[in-house]
Scaffold this motif. Structure first.
Motif, short mmCIF file in Angstrom:
data_model
loop_
_atom_site.label_atom_id
_atom_site.label_comp_id
_atom_site.label_asym_id
_atom_site.label_seq_id
_atom_site.Cartn_x
_atom_site.Cartn_y
_atom_site.Cartn_z
N LEU A 126 1.04 -1.26 0.04
CA LEU A 126 -0.03 0.11 -0.13
C LEU A 126 0.87 1.14 0.10
CD1 LEU A 126 -2.49 -0.82 2.82
CD2 LEU A 126 -2.98 -0.75 0.59
N THR A 127 0.34 2.23 -0.73
CA THR A 127 1.26 3.35 -0.59
C THR A 127 0.40 4.42 0.22
OG1 THR A 127 -0.09 4.18 -2.50
CG2 THR A 127 2.12 3.54 -3.02
N LEU A 128 1.15 5.27 1.09
CA LEU A 128 0.52 6.12 1.81
C LEU A 128 0.52 7.40 1.10
CD1 LEU A 128 2.69 5.21 5.07
CD2 LEU A 128 0.40 4.60 4.52
N ASP A 129 -1.00 7.76 0.69
CA ASP A 129 -0.87 8.93 -0.27
C ASP A 129 -1.29 10.23 0.34
OD1 ASP A 129 -0.62 7.10 -2.36
OD2 ASP A 129 -2.43 6.55 -2.65
N LEU A 130 -1.98 10.30 1.42
CA LEU A 130 -2.53 11.51 2.04
C LEU A 130 -2.25 11.45 3.32
CD1 LEU A 130 -3.63 14.29 0.81
CD2 LEU A 130 -5.98 13.30 1.48
N TYR A 131 -1.71 12.46 4.06
CA TYR A 131 -2.04 12.40 5.70
C TYR A 131 -3.02 13.56 5.80
CZ TYR A 131 -0.79 12.87 10.66
OH TYR A 131 -0.84 12.82 11.93
N GLN A 132 -4.05 13.22 6.55
CA GLN A 132 -5.15 14.29 6.59
C GLN A 132 -5.68 13.88 8.20
OE1 GLN A 132 -8.91 13.93 6.41
NE2 GLN A 132 -8.98 11.80 5.01
N PRO A 133 -6.60 15.17 8.65
CA PRO A 133 -6.66 16.36 7.93
C PRO A 133 -6.02 17.53 8.63
CG PRO A 133 -8.72 15.95 9.39
CD PRO A 133 -7.98 14.99 9.80
N PHE A 134 -5.45 18.35 8.17
CA PHE A 134 -4.76 19.42 8.93
C PHE A 134 -5.89 20.90 8.93
CE2 PHE A 134 -1.84 23.38 9.28
CZ PHE A 134 -1.51 23.12 10.53
N ARG A 135 -6.29 20.97 10.00
CA ARG A 135 -7.48 21.83 10.21
C ARG A 135 -7.18 23.49 10.31
NH1 ARG A 135 -12.04 18.73 10.00
NH2 ARG A 135 -11.61 16.57 11.05
N ASP A 136 -8.12 24.37 10.21
CA ASP A 136 -8.12 25.69 10.57
C ASP A 136 -6.90 26.58 10.63
OD1 ASP A 136 -10.76 25.33 11.16
OD2 ASP A 136 -10.22 24.26 13.14
N PHE A 137 -6.15 26.45 9.50
CA PHE A 137 -5.00 27.18 9.28
C PHE A 137 -5.26 28.72 9.06
CE2 PHE A 137 -1.31 28.66 6.80
CZ PHE A 137 -0.44 28.58 7.59
N ASP A 138 -5.81 28.82 7.84
CA ASP A 138 -5.94 30.17 7.22
C ASP A 138 -6.87 31.21 7.66
OD1 ASP A 138 -8.45 29.92 5.66
OD2 ASP A 138 -7.49 28.21 4.93
N SER A 139 -6.83 32.39 7.32
CA SER A 139 -7.78 33.36 7.67
C SER A 139 -7.52 34.06 8.91
CB SER A 139 -9.23 33.22 7.13
OG SER A 139 -9.22 32.45 5.82
N VAL A 140 -6.63 33.75 9.70
CA VAL A 140 -6.59 33.78 11.09
C VAL A 140 -5.74 35.20 11.38
CG1 VAL A 140 -6.54 31.41 11.80
CG2 VAL A 140 -4.39 32.69 11.31
N ASN A 141 -5.90 35.77 12.73
CA ASN A 141 -5.45 36.89 13.07
C ASN A 141 -3.69 36.52 13.07
OD1 ASN A 141 -6.67 39.16 13.70
ND2 ASN A 141 -7.79 37.88 15.27
N GLU A 142 -3.01 37.63 12.91
CA GLU A 142 -1.58 37.26 12.72
C GLU A 142 -0.89 36.56 14.14
OE1 GLU A 142 0.94 37.36 10.43
OE2 GLU A 142 -0.59 37.49 8.89
N ASP A 143 -1.45 36.81 15.19
CA ASP A 143 -1.03 36.36 16.39
C ASP A 143 -1.26 34.70 16.34
OD1 ASP A 143 -3.71 36.61 16.87
OD2 ASP A 143 -3.46 37.01 18.69
N LEU A 144 -2.07 34.19 15.75
CA LEU A 144 -2.47 32.79 15.65
C LEU A 144 -1.51 32.13 14.89
CD1 LEU A 144 -6.36 32.32 15.93
CD2 LEU A 144 -4.78 32.18 17.65
#
Lengths: 664, 664
Positions: free
Chosen positions: A55-73
């Protein structure tokens, strides 16, 4: 097509899931984070195990809630990402799914988002990781795949691309045609899921009701057609969150999943064949058929095509003691056609309807033969049994060995998800079947007061030309969706919208599968849970007989004149299912029937339905074991099954069952 | 309050339903048409049976799709109605429910509708029938109770009135205050149903997910308050379409239903008490309390009020062989407080946490005592055990006999829906309990290397002041809603929004019930179906032990210093639930913990969670029978249960269980 599946689709531990995926024949898997976090296997163990399993390991998931945040996050989010990139390098994985933000997004600004995603892509690049950015259908600011891809283009970084998920796109009714305009090098991943059309909030719909392709109502072949035309050639991977699949046997579910991708592959090829692209940016001419498919990078394997079955060849009831069945079939007007030359099997016919009573022990049965009669097998007339069988086997239907002697017809058979054996037969154009010549012996002649060899009643009989109208099979709850896909893909039956029928022990979900010409009608009933006795279905026969012990199944025969048939049956002493008087009063209130006709219905325990297309008359026999029989007459173009009458049937049968229990 | 219930709420035949309603103590019933049509009982039989059972037949329902039709459909509709009026006279019934048209309505004209309803009322008058007109939430033109009542007023016929159904009103968020303005003589019927808030289409929501009052999220006390103020004094009748109730034991469901009306009656009285009407058309002055309630025609019975419990008094584990429990409790830091003077029962304490090990056979158990330890009983500290017990019994909680000797404290007890025995106790203000003096004997002293009689560890111990933090009980799927209402109504616990936790065998629905001050936290877990072994729960103990055999339950204790406690436990040889390394890597990615702290967590198999309110540390023991234990430390105002860690626990326990199976 490279096939894949997310570990979240399946039950069990990560190890069990990986093994099941390998057995089912998947090329690769997506590692769902929680499955790794809860596993005692180290990342290195997982990497080695996957390699060993092919089996190939095709995708690691999920990575959530990264974008559109205040710069301090942002620093915290980048730190989280970096930890995962390091983990992925231990796993030997190179693609991570990043979902659009649903929780912590506070700034709706595409420029800011692009800048933040650019920093993520830069960091990913340091670890050789590709980030596949996916628009969740309920993303706070980004919930449309075209929007997500505009951001990918704006970032313009080799480590950031798009992930297309059919659920998130089709649940929102986004147009799929623009997929073709996406640069295939920027489509980092494709996930597919089907779903029934529900008017539920999209998050709950997504988390609980996704199903494998072919088990829902999404136009997935079209979606895939656009993906293929875009030039994508990467994995097509199932991501299905489903409450039932999470509980089902992991190996069975993996096979069900694989079957759905094989079927989707064929359907996608067909869609491409009948939707040739009429000119396009790359100047491809409008050529249809397989030739044009070969121009796309994704290779689509196809299966032997089969036409829908031409009809039921036979229905088989297995019984430890055939006496009860012999009696009721005789009373219904069936003629005994003798015993099989070599097996403890009887043939009974009425017109072109053939019923086999099988007193042999079940093949592969581990326990003692269940004494109570159950529907064990169905034969279907197909153009080429060998071709249809090859197709079914390519769809991973488990083959069923049917013991056969020299000079006997060999049936190609396989097991349906509810353990019913399905045989592919070649009927004659006149409605007869060659194998029936294997039946008939002298001994039997003396046992039954009917002539041997006669196929159907005399020309004056109301049952001349009788056929099997439909067969109604109970389905275990864990395998209902699997059964729908099975009959759709392996037998070319078409699923109809399902109905729900009240019974004294709960609602019965009733799913009709049929051929275009209605020569085959199969009704799959999902019985109430308490009739399923735990629903454990590990052994093929043990499971099935446990289910059927408590939920009754039936075979329905269509005749030209039901009233005349019913009178003959009555004269032969048939025990009809007794229909309460209240039913006829309600029938009269609803339909204002002629008093004589109503009296006839009442006298003969006939049920009646009418709609804009025609009329339906039917009656039921008492139950033998877990099997009963129905006789029907369709008038005009009536296409249903008397669904308004089903609650009456359920209530009367329930009452009988309880009276029997009390009298014991 | 006159209580009623529609037969459609329950499973079984009409006869079984009627008997169950009589046993549960309902005043009357609604006859759901399909239940009559499918019944072998004649209308006269039903009438006689109802009279014999002491049930009134309050409403015949439903009559559908009458109004807003083309004139050519009207004669047929009137004919249908007349047939039902004749049937009702045979049943001795005088009120019929007519729903607004959803199917055949083609003309949206209130004048036409009023004229057609007027003809229906006229015809009904000939048979002495009152027609209660109800706006379905999905009615084609009429879906608002105020609109329906405007039509009733326009028709102005003594045989046409309004039916108010809380589901159709609250599902659409219609304002309920205008109910008070309706002439009570024109409110012919009131139906109540609760429901969880779902974003589903209202028809599916209504047909599958209604629950009994107190089991959902509708503001039913307010709805009922307005109905009472309107001056209505007729039946308040449950109409609940629910997939689970349709499958559940009919007598239990009827009792659950009755309990919901008793509770609703009390809640409605309370709502009226705290919402005095400030002046109104009839000039009632603004007086609050029971005095004002007596001015309304509807009499509202109330129950003995009880405060929420002050804490857990004890938890009891039943076991055929106590050795495994003794070992793990000792390792956790519990002290053996001796055996009971007269029973095969041991007391173990840690701080104020008391655990009883009961080796007596279960009362009323029919089969052999289940050997595997299970949580069998919980004691709660209440102000007045006698009053609280009287309340529970009025709420139809089945009393549990607790055998008692002279000079021993008598516990008031009753059985919860999952068969757990609930005892109402009187704790001392200092956290001790008088009944513990019944324990302690010389023999026992020599069996365990701990001092007798000491309540809790020494003052330097990290477990001084330990208490039961929460108890987690598995619930059978048929009785989950019943359990929520039970603990809400009988024990004054408050249901919280539920969570869903993934496990290797499916999603686990987790419902927290707690007191305002968090002294009592009870977690009801709805386990995946395959862990419920068919879910048949007929006998109190048999059913319960079957469920618990496959799904693990636990008792959690709170201490002030978890790290120190864990170290002591480790030194005593406790077998911790082993937490995988991957968990700690993910924890670090999420929380960026101090390396030393993370190392401590990892070394001691501690789990960690953090939110805006505080932090949570906890660990689990290995499982003994179907029971395990948890130790927790709450820092700050953390109010949860470490839900993000639950999947890890489930996965590791699943793995252990399967390893044990494999090693057998």
């Amino acid at each position: 097509m490279r096939t894949g599946i997310a570990t979240v689709c399946l039950s069990g531990t990560l190890k069990e899931k990986m093994q099941a995926c390998a057995i089912a024949g998947f090329d690769g898997i997506e590692i769902f984070e929680q499955d790794l976090v809860t596993s005692p296997l180290s990342p290195e163990d997982v990497r080695t195990m996957a390699a060993d399993l092919g089996l190939t390991l095709d995708l690691y998931q999920p990575f959530r809630d990264f974008d559109s945040v205040n710069e301090d996050l942002l620093p915290g989010n980048l730190r989280r990402a970096e930890a995962k990139f390091k983990l992925m390098s231990r796993l030997g994985m190179d693609t991570m799914l990043a979902c659009t933000n649903v929780a912590t997004a506070t700034i709706d600004d595409d420029d800011l988002r692009a800048e933040q995603l650019s920093r993520l892509a830069e960091l990913a690049g340091n670890y050789g990781v590709k980030v596949a950015y996916e628009a969740l259908a309920w993303g706070k600011y980004v919930n449309d795949y075209e929007h997500a891809h505009r951001l990918v283009k704006a970032v313009d970084h080799p480590n950031l691309g798009t992930c297309l998920d059919s659920f998130h796109i089709l649940s929102r009714d986004w147009d799929t045609a623009p997929i073709e305009g996406i640069n295939p090098a920027k489509i980092f991943f494709v996930q597919v899921a089907d779903a029934p059309k529900l008017s539920l909030d999209v998050l709950s719909w997504s988390r609980h009701y996704r199903v494998f392709p072919g088990e829902g109502q999404f136009e997935l072949a079209k979606f895939m057609g656009h993906v293929v035309r875009a030039g994508y050639a990467g994995p097509v991977s199932l991501e299905v969150f489903n409450d039932v699949f999470r509980q089902s046997d992991v190996e069975r579910t993996a096979v069900d999943a694989m079957r759905s991708l094989i079927w989707l592959e064929e359907q996608s090829a067909q869609w491409l064949d009948i939707h040739p692209r009429v000119g396009n940016s790359s100047g491809t001419p409008a050529v249809s058929g397989a030739a044009v498919r070969r121009r796309y990078p994704m290779e689509l394997a196809t299966l032997p095509k089969v036409a829908e079955p031409a009809g039921f060849n036979f229905a088989e009831v297995r019984a430890g003691d055939a006496a009860g069945l012999e009696k009721v079939l005789g009373q219904l007007g069936f003629e005994f056609n003798g015993r099989h030359r070599t097996k403890a099997v009887q043939l009974w016919t009425m017109g072109h309807a053939r019923v086999i009573i099988n007193e042999e022990p079940a093949s592969g049965a581990s326990g003692p033969l269940s004494v109570a009669p159950t529907i064990a097998a169905l034969g279907f007339d197909v153009d080429s049994p060998l071709l249809a069988s090859a197709r079914a086997q390519q769809l991973k239907a488990p083959a069923v060995p049917r013991k056969s002697q020299a000079n006997e017809e060999v049936f190609q058979g396989f097991a349906a998800p509810d353990s019913t054996e399905i045989f592919l037969c070649q009927g004659n154009p006149d409605g007869t079947a060659a194998w029936t010549s294997e039946f008939g012996d002298e001994q039997a002649t003396h046992q039954f007061p009917v002539a041997l060899g006669a196929s159907g009643g005399g020309s004056g009989s109301p049952t001349t030309g009788a056929v099997i109208d439909h067969v109604n099979l109970a389905q275990p709850w864990q395998h209902f969706d699997e059964a729908v896909l099975f009959y759709t893909s392996a037998l070319a039956l078409q699923p109809q919208p399902y109905a729900e029928v009240p019974s004294p022990t709960g609602l019965v979900r009733s799913q009709v599968m049929l051929t275009e010409d209605r020569a085959v009608r199969l009704v799959l009933n999902l019985a109430p849970l308490l009739q399923q006795d735990g629903g454990q279905q590990d052994s093929r026969y043990g499971g099935s007989s446990r289910l059927r012990r408590t939920y009754q199944e039936h075979i329905a025969f269509a005749v030209a004149d039901l009233v005349a048939t019913a009178k003959e049956c009555r004269d032969r002493g048939l025990e009809f299912l007794h229909i309460p008087d209240n039913y006829y009063e309600d029938l009269d209130a609803r339909f204002a029937l002629e008093p004589d006709f109503l009296a006839t219905l009442r006298e003969l325990n006939l049920l009646y339905d009418r709609d804009a297309d025609g009329e339906f008359l039917h009656f039921y026999t008492a139950t033998v074991g877990s099997v009963f029989f129905e006789m029907v007459e369709r008038r005009g173009a009536y296409d249903g099954y008397g669904a308004p009458n089903a609650p009456v049937r359920h209530a009367v049968q329930y009452d009988h069952l309880h009276q029997m229990k009390r009298s014991r």
